[in-house]
Design a protein around this motif. Structure first.
Motif, mmCIF file in Angstrom:
data_model
loop_
_atom_site.group_PDB
_atom_site.id
_atom_site.type_symbol
_atom_site.label_atom_id
_atom_site.label_comp_id
_atom_site.label_asym_id
_atom_site.label_seq_id
_atom_site.Cartn_x
_atom_site.Cartn_y
_atom_site.Cartn_z
ATOM 1 N N UNK A 1 0.823 -1.209 0.000
ATOM 2 C CA UNK A 1 0.000 0.000 0.000
ATOM 3 C C UNK A 1 0.858 1.259 0.000
ATOM 4 N N UNK A 2 0.421 2.230 -0.763
ATOM 5 C CA UNK A 2 1.057 3.557 -0.800
ATOM 6 C C UNK A 2 -0.028 4.586 -0.592
ATOM 7 N N UNK A 3 0.211 5.509 0.319
ATOM 8 C CA UNK A 3 -0.761 6.563 0.610
ATOM 9 C C UNK A 3 -0.149 7.910 0.247
ATOM 10 N N UNK A 4 -1.005 8.833 -0.165
ATOM 11 C CA UNK A 4 -0.544 10.199 -0.342
ATOM 12 C C UNK A 4 -1.625 11.150 0.103
ATOM 13 N N UNK A 5 -1.169 12.135 0.837
ATOM 14 C CA UNK A 5 -2.025 13.162 1.417
ATOM 15 C C UNK A 5 -2.406 14.144 0.316
ATOM 16 N N UNK A 6 -3.685 14.467 0.236
ATOM 17 C CA UNK A 6 -4.091 15.471 -0.747
ATOM 18 C C UNK A 6 -4.508 16.767 -0.061
ATOM 19 N N UNK A 7 -4.333 16.823 1.262
ATOM 20 C CA UNK A 7 -4.621 18.042 2.011
ATOM 21 C C UNK A 7 -5.879 17.934 2.848
ATOM 22 N N UNK A 8 -5.946 18.733 3.884
ATOM 23 C CA UNK A 8 -7.116 18.818 4.764
ATOM 24 C C UNK A 8 -7.531 17.484 5.364
ATOM 25 N N UNK A 9 -6.577 16.586 5.598
ATOM 26 C CA UNK A 9 -6.879 15.300 6.213
ATOM 27 C C UNK A 9 -7.395 14.249 5.245
ATOM 28 N N UNK A 10 -7.491 14.576 3.979
ATOM 29 C CA UNK A 10 -7.963 13.628 2.967
ATOM 30 C C UNK A 10 -6.753 12.956 2.315
ATOM 31 N N UNK A 11 -6.940 11.694 1.894
ATOM 32 C CA UNK A 11 -5.832 10.975 1.275
ATOM 33 C C UNK A 11 -6.335 9.874 0.359
ATOM 34 N N UNK A 12 -5.429 9.431 -0.521
ATOM 35 C CA UNK A 12 -5.684 8.333 -1.447
ATOM 36 C C UNK A 12 -4.780 7.169 -1.073
ATOM 37 N N UNK A 13 -5.206 5.953 -1.424
ATOM 38 C CA UNK A 13 -4.440 4.750 -1.136
ATOM 39 C C UNK A 13 -4.419 3.886 -2.395
ATOM 40 N N UNK B 1 -9.565 -0.850 6.644
ATOM 41 C CA UNK B 1 -9.234 0.575 6.539
ATOM 42 C C UNK B 1 -9.331 1.251 7.909
ATOM 43 N N UNK B 2 -10.389 0.952 8.646
ATOM 44 C CA UNK B 2 -10.566 1.527 9.987
ATOM 45 C C UNK B 2 -9.402 1.177 10.908
ATOM 46 N N UNK B 3 -8.976 -0.071 10.871
ATOM 47 C CA UNK B 3 -7.863 -0.500 11.723
ATOM 48 C C UNK B 3 -6.559 0.159 11.291
ATOM 49 N N UNK B 4 -6.298 0.178 10.010
ATOM 50 C CA UNK B 4 -5.031 0.699 9.493
ATOM 51 C C UNK B 4 -4.908 2.210 9.669
ATOM 52 N N UNK B 5 -6.008 2.934 9.492
ATOM 53 C CA UNK B 5 -5.949 4.397 9.497
ATOM 54 C C UNK B 5 -6.680 5.034 10.673
ATOM 55 N N UNK B 6 -7.013 4.223 11.656
ATOM 56 C CA UNK B 6 -7.660 4.721 12.872
ATOM 57 C C UNK B 6 -8.916 5.552 12.558
ATOM 58 N N UNK B 7 -9.803 4.961 11.798
ATOM 59 C CA UNK B 7 -11.073 5.602 11.426
ATOM 60 C C UNK B 7 -12.212 4.777 12.009
ATOM 61 N N UNK B 8 -13.420 5.292 11.884
ATOM 62 C CA UNK B 8 -14.599 4.553 12.366
ATOM 63 C C UNK B 8 -15.709 4.639 11.315
ATOM 64 N N UNK B 9 -15.368 4.239 10.101
ATOM 65 C CA UNK B 9 -16.320 4.267 8.993
ATOM 66 C C UNK B 9 -17.226 3.041 9.025
ATOM 67 N N UNK B 10 -18.400 3.187 8.435
ATOM 68 C CA UNK B 10 -19.352 2.085 8.321
ATOM 69 C C UNK B 10 -19.800 1.983 6.864
ATOM 70 N N UNK B 11 -20.671 1.049 6.579
ATOM 71 C CA UNK B 11 -21.220 0.912 5.228
ATOM 72 C C UNK B 11 -21.976 2.171 4.806
#
Length: 117
Positions: free
Chosen positions: A23-35, A92-102
């Motif tokens: 996996x490669x991530x890049x920040x696009x600003x304001x806390x948003x990113x692509x993977x 994704x939630x585990x890897x990036x410390x998020x709490x997203x749902x369906x």
């Protein structure tokens, strides 16, 4: 010979598979990113913060998932697309410390994917 694997065990296998991709991530600003699943690959996941047009100062998180990634995992592990998306979100939630749902899931726009090339 066919093996019966419990749903829990199958989820663990998919999570481990995802953990082992490059996996490669890049920040696009304001806390948003692509993977992406490789240094020079197109994004397979996008994390975005959306702002409400009806409620001032209200924002919500969205995960955009590539149909290509979901199809690949669904075929590889013989699970439904819906279950695959759930597992991707869990990973994704585990890897990036998020709490997203369906409810936070959207398909990645095909035109958006094309513009990345």
């Amino acid at each position: 010979m066919r093996y019966i694997i419990s749903e829990n065990r199958l989820n663990d296998l998919v999570l481990k598979y995802l953990d082992n991709l490059d996996w490669w991530e890049w920040d696009i600003g304001d806390g948003e990113f692509d993977v992406a699943d490789g240094r020079y690959e197109k994004p397979k996941l996008r994390f975005r913060i959306q702002y409400s047009s009806t409620m001032p100062d209200h924002s919500f998180n969205v995960i955009y998932v590539s149909q290509e990634l979901v199809s690949k995992l669904s075929k590889l592990f013989s699970i439904s697309e819906r279950d695959t998306v759930k597992i991707i979100i869990e990973w994704f939630n585990k890897k990036y410390n998020k709490s997203l749902t369906m409810q936070d899931f959207e398909w990645m726009d095909f035109e958006e994917e094309e513009n990345d090339n």
